[in-house]
Enzyme design. Structure first.
Site, PDB file in Angstrom:
ATOM      1  N   HIS A  54       0.840  -1.209   0.000  1.00 16.60           N
ATOM      2  CA  HIS A  54       0.000   0.000   0.000  1.00 16.60           C
ATOM      3  C   HIS A  54       0.876   1.261   0.000  1.00 16.60           C
ATOM      4  CE1 HIS A  54      -3.083  -2.623   2.332  1.00 16.60           C
ATOM      5  NE2 HIS A  54      -3.551  -2.481   1.107  1.00 16.60           N
ATOM      6  N   LYS A  87     -17.799  -6.522   7.853  1.00 13.30           N
ATOM      7  CA  LYS A  87     -16.542  -7.241   7.610  1.00 13.30           C
ATOM      8  C   LYS A  87     -15.734  -7.249   8.908  1.00 13.30           C
ATOM      9  CE  LYS A  87     -12.837  -7.282   4.169  1.00 13.30           C
ATOM     10  NZ  LYS A  87     -12.265  -6.569   3.022  1.00 13.30           N
ATOM     11  N   ARG A  95      -1.675  -5.994  -8.301  1.00 10.28           N
ATOM     12  CA  ARG A  95      -0.522  -6.854  -8.056  1.00 10.28           C
ATOM     13  C   ARG A  95      -0.355  -7.846  -9.194  1.00 10.28           C
ATOM     14  NH1 ARG A  95      -2.714  -8.301  -2.296  1.00 10.28           N
ATOM     15  NH2 ARG A  95      -4.467  -8.341  -3.707  1.00 10.28           N
ATOM     16  N   SER A 134      -2.747  -7.721   2.994  1.00  9.18           N
ATOM     17  CA  SER A 134      -2.999  -7.604   4.439  1.00  9.18           C
ATOM     18  C   SER A 134      -3.349  -8.974   5.003  1.00  9.18           C
ATOM     19  CB  SER A 134      -4.160  -6.638   4.700  1.00  9.18           C
ATOM     20  OG  SER A 134      -3.853  -5.370   4.210  1.00  9.18           O
TER      21      SER A 134
END
Ligand code: PNS
Length: 182
Positions: free
Chosen positions: A25, A49, A98, A136
């Site tokens: 990030h 979440k 990515r 993450s």
């Protein structure tokens, strides 16, 4: 006499969960700061979440990791991203890419956002090669079992992960300086 207007500030929103912020990030934020006058890192407040860190903890980790850069703002938002982007007068939404596996969901999200707000552009930035496998989730997974994630997250995040995961803290205290993987 003709008055010249000052150039309009070009703001971009970098939205996400950031649970927690990773070096991937950070890499995307640094690239975005090279293009835009202001970058707002915006955490979605998402009660459905389950997150490891509270929104306030995540905001604080990002602030500490970017200590003192006035072009970077940190915020949280609810509801539709495009409404938040409109409110901030943002010209772009930044997303990091990515690998090809990111493409399909990002493509769908970008087209939905364009449908909902035609004047905000999605801009995809490629992370540095060394971060293409990090996320993450995978960092949290390794950290909870004591895996050394020191060179994948900024220092303030490493400290918070050590607080959450005693195994990680023990491991890093016993082996403080591991060699970076080649
Ligand atoms: O880091 P993440 O979890 O991949 O980020 C996803 C995020 C927060 C960017 C996305 O879920 C989002 O924008 N949510 C806000 C709700 C919204 O606007 N949805 C419609 C667009 S698909």
């Amino acid at each position: 006499m003709r008055m010249t207007m000052p150039p309009k500030k070009r703001t971009a929103i970098y939205p996400g969960s950031f649970d927690p912020l990773t070096n991937g990030h950070m890499d995307v934020i640094q690239r975005a700061l090279e293009i835009f006058d202001e970058v707002v890192v915006a955490i979605l407040r998402n009660p459905s979440k389950k997150a490891l860190f509270s929104t306030e903890e995540r905001l604080e980790m990002i602030r500490q990791s970017f200590n003192g850069n006035s072009a970077l703002k940190v915020d949280a938002f609810d509801g539709l991203l495009v409404d938040y982007a409109r409110m901030k007068h943002a010209v772009a939404i930044i997303r990091g890419m990515r690998a090809i596996s990111d493409f399909e969901s990002e493509f769908q999200m970008a087209l939905m956002n364009r449908k909902l707000h035609k004047d905000v552009q999605s801009v995809f930035l490629m992370t540095g090669l060394r971060w293409i496998f990090t996320s993450s989730s995978i960092i949290k997974e390794a950290a909870q079992f004591g895996g050394d994630i020191s060179d994948m997250v900024p220092k303030p995040v490493k400290r918070k992960l050590m607080e959450k995961f005693p195994l990680l803290a023990d491991n890093l205290q016993q082996n403080p300086k591991k060699k970076e993987t080649r």
